[in-house]
Structures are given as structure tokens and as C-alpha cells.
Design an enzyme around this catalytic site. Structure first.
Site, PDB file in Angstrom:
ATOM      1  N   HIS A  80      50.171  41.460  39.025  1.00 19.76           N
ATOM      2  CA  HIS A  80      49.892  40.015  39.087  1.00 19.76           C
ATOM      3  C   HIS A  80      50.870  39.310  38.151  1.00 19.76           C
ATOM      4  O   HIS A  80      50.775  39.458  36.933  1.00 19.76           O
ATOM      5  CB  HIS A  80      48.450  39.737  38.658  1.00 19.76           C
ATOM      6  CG  HIS A  80      47.436  40.375  39.564  1.00 19.76           C
ATOM      7  ND1 HIS A  80      46.955  39.744  40.692  1.00 19.76           N
ATOM      8  CD2 HIS A  80      46.843  41.594  39.542  1.00 19.76           C
ATOM      9  CE1 HIS A  80      46.088  40.548  41.316  1.00 19.76           C
ATOM     10  NE2 HIS A  80      46.016  41.682  40.628  1.00 19.76           N
ATOM     11  N   ASP A 323      47.898  47.459  38.162  1.00 17.25           N
ATOM     12  CA  ASP A 323      47.012  46.298  38.333  1.00 17.25           C
ATOM     13  C   ASP A 323      47.163  45.366  37.120  1.00 17.25           C
ATOM     14  O   ASP A 323      46.182  44.869  36.565  1.00 17.25           O
ATOM     15  CB  ASP A 323      45.556  46.700  38.557  1.00 17.25           C
ATOM     16  CG  ASP A 323      44.731  45.544  39.117  1.00 17.25           C
ATOM     17  OD1 ASP A 323      45.309  44.458  39.361  1.00 17.25           O
ATOM     18  OD2 ASP A 323      43.504  45.717  39.308  1.00 17.25           O
TER      19      ASP A 323
HETATM   20 ZN   LIG Z   1      41.768  43.948  42.989  1.00 15.06          ZN
HETATM   21 ZN   LIG Z   2      44.711  43.262  41.267  1.00 16.09          ZN
END
Ligand SMILES: [Zn+2]
Ligand SMILES: [Zn+2]
Length: 443
Positions: A80, A323
Site C-alpha cells: 500500500h 502487506d
Molecule cells: Zn487485505
Molecule cells: Zn493489504
């Protein structure tokens, strides 16, 4: 003074070698050709030119990699970057710079930005910023539904044409079965990868930690494992119906791994990823209400942690991805209930994997390289993750024995919300080379 002709030869030689980098005597690990031995690597014009036992060629830069690991740059398929919209947390520039420090040369950016990347225009907008600002290779994933609202599908064909290489509503799951089935069918038609954040929010019910003993002890609402594995089961069934490929993001528990294993055995085109926190930590870490231990899915139990490692060993889980989810201090420095979900991970992913998996004897170096670099590249269909002659020279050189302590002040990322703060990790990135250029050096 040299005679003029000798000056000329010196100049030509120097100029001719400036485009060459020679990495000497490193332990070269390339999962694409199943190599794990001490070799030299010659880079010419940003590409791998030769990999052999002893290369003696003049080069503009010679790196002594004796006792070091030399592997393809990591491909992190779950990142992200927060731009556009939340540049206070991270930007394409800062996130990709943090990636290089972590040995990562390619990232897949998630679309839950503001605005959501859900149209040809937003993909092109991100591509434009990335063209000027990205320090590593940046690939774009776009949303499955418009605004990630789970109501109307995006124009998957147009997204593909504009350059997105995957679709995902990460952060959410598409609740409507029919809509999700349509998404798989359309994605299959234009060979677009579907990545699922598998979470049934009616079952996770505003929980903040794993449902169980620790949640009860801390007086916090729990997120059940059912909310994850039941949705994984559904996503796999729909993908099977559409004969589409499906990639399951951030697998955190035993039951999920079992479902994926069964589907793989049945021949479903399913791949899966986990993140370092799921094989390094358990929900015990939330005791003391440390909000850097809050992520979604949550840290599970010791039994789950072991099951994730087993699934990595057995190839049920194909990929390790960070992540990477940066948040500001203000979003984390609040009560546990109110804190944002997610942790940063670009700069600790490699070291946490070495520490927990290779150093403890669960994975060989070759299979670690497969999960961090070769497999994600293959799943995404990008020509990365190998040191074959002709490939882009995206390389990371690691001192695998050196230990370090992640500290807030040392992160390149704009955000500091790491779950590995002050935890001793093994494995330091010495150089990250992208397209033959040194993008990061520890010196
Ligand atoms: Zn997710
Ligand atoms: Zn994610």
C-alpha cells in the site's frame, strides 16, 4: 603526462566499462534455474550478461560478495503506497525507496488509495507519478468494483489495456457472490489476475484481534477465523466455476491453508500469500495493547503460526509479501479499538523471513528465494525474479549473518508502524541493484 593516444585508449576503456558491474564470489541463488552456488555475475547495460564460476573482465564497479547471498531482487506483490490521497503516510517516492532498502526491486501497488484506482484515468494518473517518482519497478493493481464499494464492476478490459496487471478490492471483499463470479469470468477473458482479500465482514464483526483467549483477556472484540476461511472457500469455488486463476492474499490461519491445499490438489488455479508477521508472531503480542500488533487479518495462535510455516514448506503458500500498510503516528497512537489496521513491512520482510524461516531450518535459501521473488513474478506474469542471462539486473546482495534492530528513526518509509520494532533480526541488505544501477547501498 601520457601521450595523447594512450590517453585516448584509457578514456575509451574507462567509458566502455562504466556500464559494467561485476559481482565477485557471491553465493548466487536463482530459483528459476535452481542454482545455489558460489559464482560471479556480470552486468552489462543494466542486464545480466554472464553468470559463471570465474569472470575476469574489467568493470566500472566491482563488488566483493564473498560470504554474501546474491539473489534476484524481491518482488513484493502486496504493497500500500497510499498515493494518491494519503501522502502523509507514504508516497510512491518514499515507499519505493523503502522497498530498495528492503531488497525489493518490484512492487505491486494496491488500489485502495483516494481516489480508488478503479478506472483507466486513475491507472494512467498513477503511472504518470510513478514514471517520475518510483525508485523501483512499480506495477499497478486496480479495483474489482467501482470505488471498492462492492456494487458495480470496474471495466476490467479497459484497466488491463491501461496497464493494470491485477484486480483486487483489498481492504474489502466483494460480498455479492454473483458480482464476484462475474468479476472472475471477465478477468479470465482478459487474463487479469484476481487477488482476494478474503473476509466476511458479517463474521469478523468489528473485531480488532484474533477471537480467542487473548481477546477475552484483553476485553477486545475478536475476529473469528471463520470470517477468513469461509470467504476463501467461497472465492475458490467462484474462481473454479469461472475457470479463473485466483490469488489469496495474507493467509493467516490453519483452516485457510487446509482449504487452499485441498483446492490445489483438485487442480483449481489458486495461489496464496502470507506476510512475515503471520509466521513470526502470535496474538500474545497484542498483550500490552501495542497497536503495532493490530492488523487485518489479525495475528493468530501458535497453532496457526506453525500451520503457516508448514504451508510455506509444502508449497501450499506460494508467496511471502509484506502487506506494507503505513499509518501515521496519530492513527496508531490511540486506544487499541480505534487504531488503524496494518503494519509497515517493506524494510523487514527479507530479514524476518531469514530469521524465522531459513535460520530456524524451515526453508532452504532456494525456496525462500522462490517465495520472495520467483513465484510472485510468475504469478503476476512479469519478467522478474531471475538472474538468467538477458534478464534485467535486479539483484540484492545480503549479509545473511549480520543482526540488526529495526528502529523507528532508521526506517526510510514515512511511517514507522512496524511490528518488528526492537526485535533482533538476522540479514542485512548490503546492496540493492535495479536495472544494473545501485539503488541502495548499506555503506
Ligand atoms: Zn487485505
Ligand atoms: Zn493489504
Amino acid at each position: 603526462m601520457l601521450p595523447e593516444w594512450r590517453c585516448c585508449i584509457w578514456y575509451l576503456k574507462h567509458k566502455m566499462n562504466k556500464n559494467k558491474v561485476l559481482i565477485k564470489s557471491g553465493r548466487v541463488i536463482d530459483a528459476a534455474v535452481e542454482t545455489d552456488k558460489v559464482l560471479d555475475v556480470l552486468i552489462v547495460d543494466g542486464k545480466i550478461a554472464k553468470v559463471a564460476e570465474s569472470i575476469d573482465e574489467p568493470a566500472g564497479k566491482i563488488i566483493d560478495a564473498k560470504d554474501k547471498i546474491v539473489m534476484p531482487g524481491l518482488v513484493d506483490m502486496h504493497v500500500h503506497l497510499r498515493q494518491p490521497g494519503r501522502e502523509d503516510k507514504e508516497t510512491i517516492f518514499s515507499g519505493t525507496k523503502a522497498a530498495l532498502r528492503g531488497g525489493i526491486t518490484s512492487v505491486l501497488a494496491m488500489p485502495n488509495t483516494s481516489p480508488v484506482i478503479d478506472s483507466k484515468e486513475t491507472v494512467e494518473f498513477v503511472k504518470k507519478i510513478s514514471g517520475n517518482q518510483a525508485n523501483c519497478n512499480l506495477y499497478i493493481s486496480a479495483a474489482i468494483t467501482k470505488g471498492q464499494l462492492s456494487k458495480e464492476l470496474t471495466d476490467i478490459k479497459a484497466l488491463k489495456r491501461s496497464g493494470a496487471i491485477a484486480i483486487t478490492d483489498d481492504g474489502h471483499s466483494v460480498d455479492d457472490d454473483q458480482l464476484m463470479l462475474q468479476a472472475f469470468k471477465k478477468a479470465k477473458k482478459c487474463a487479469m489476475l484476481v487477488i482476494c482479500h478474503s473476509e466476511d465482514k458479517s463474521l469478523s464483526a468489528q473485531g480488532v484481534v484474533n477471537a480467542g483467549f487473548i481477546a477475552t483477556k484483553l476485553g477486545l472484540k475478536g475476529i473469528s477465523k471463520e470470517s477468513e476461511y469461509k470467504r476463501i472457500q467461497r472465492d475458490i469455488e467462484l474462481a473454479k466455476k469461472a475457470n479463473s486463476a485466483v490469488h489469496i492474499a495474507h493467509v493467516s490461519c490453519k483452516e485457510s491453508a487446509e482449504i487452499i491445499e485441498k483446492a490445489k490438489r483438485e487442480g483449481v488455479k489458486v495461489t496464496a500469500e502470507t506476510a512475515p508477521h503471520y509466521f513470526s508472531l502470535t496474538d500474545d503480542a497484542a498483550e500490552g495493547y501495542d497497536t503495532n500488533m493490530k492488523m487485518n487479518p489479525p495475528l493468530r495462535t501458535e497453532e496457526d503460526r506453525k500451520a503457516i510455516i508448514k504451508a510455506l514448506r509444502e508449497g501450499i503458500i506460494d508467496v511471502i509479501a509484506s502487506d506494507h500498510a503505513p499509518h501515521t503516528e496519530g492513527e496508531k497512537d490511540v486506544e487499541f479499538d480505534r487504531a488503524a489496521f496494518g503494519v509497515i513491512g517493506l524494510e523487514t520482510e527479507l530479514a524476518a523471513s531469514i530469521t524465522e524461516l531459513v535460520d530456524k531450518g524451515f526453508l532452504s535459501w532456494l525456496s525462500l528465494v522462490q517465495k520472495l521473488s520467483y513465484n510472485p513474478a510468475k504469478i503476476l506474469g512479469i519478467k522478474k525474479g531471475t538472474l538468467k542471462v538477458g534478464a534485467a539486473a535486479d539483484i540484492v546482495i545480503i549479509d545473511a549473518q549480520k543482526q540488526w534492530l529495526p528502529k523507528e528513526e532508521n526506517f526510510v518509509s514515512k511511517s514507522k508502524n512496524s511490528c518488528f520494532l526492537k526485535k533482533k533480526l538476522k540479514g542485512v541488505v548490503e546492496y540493492t541493484i535495479k536495472d544494473g544501477c545501485i539503488g541502495y547501498s548499506a555503506e
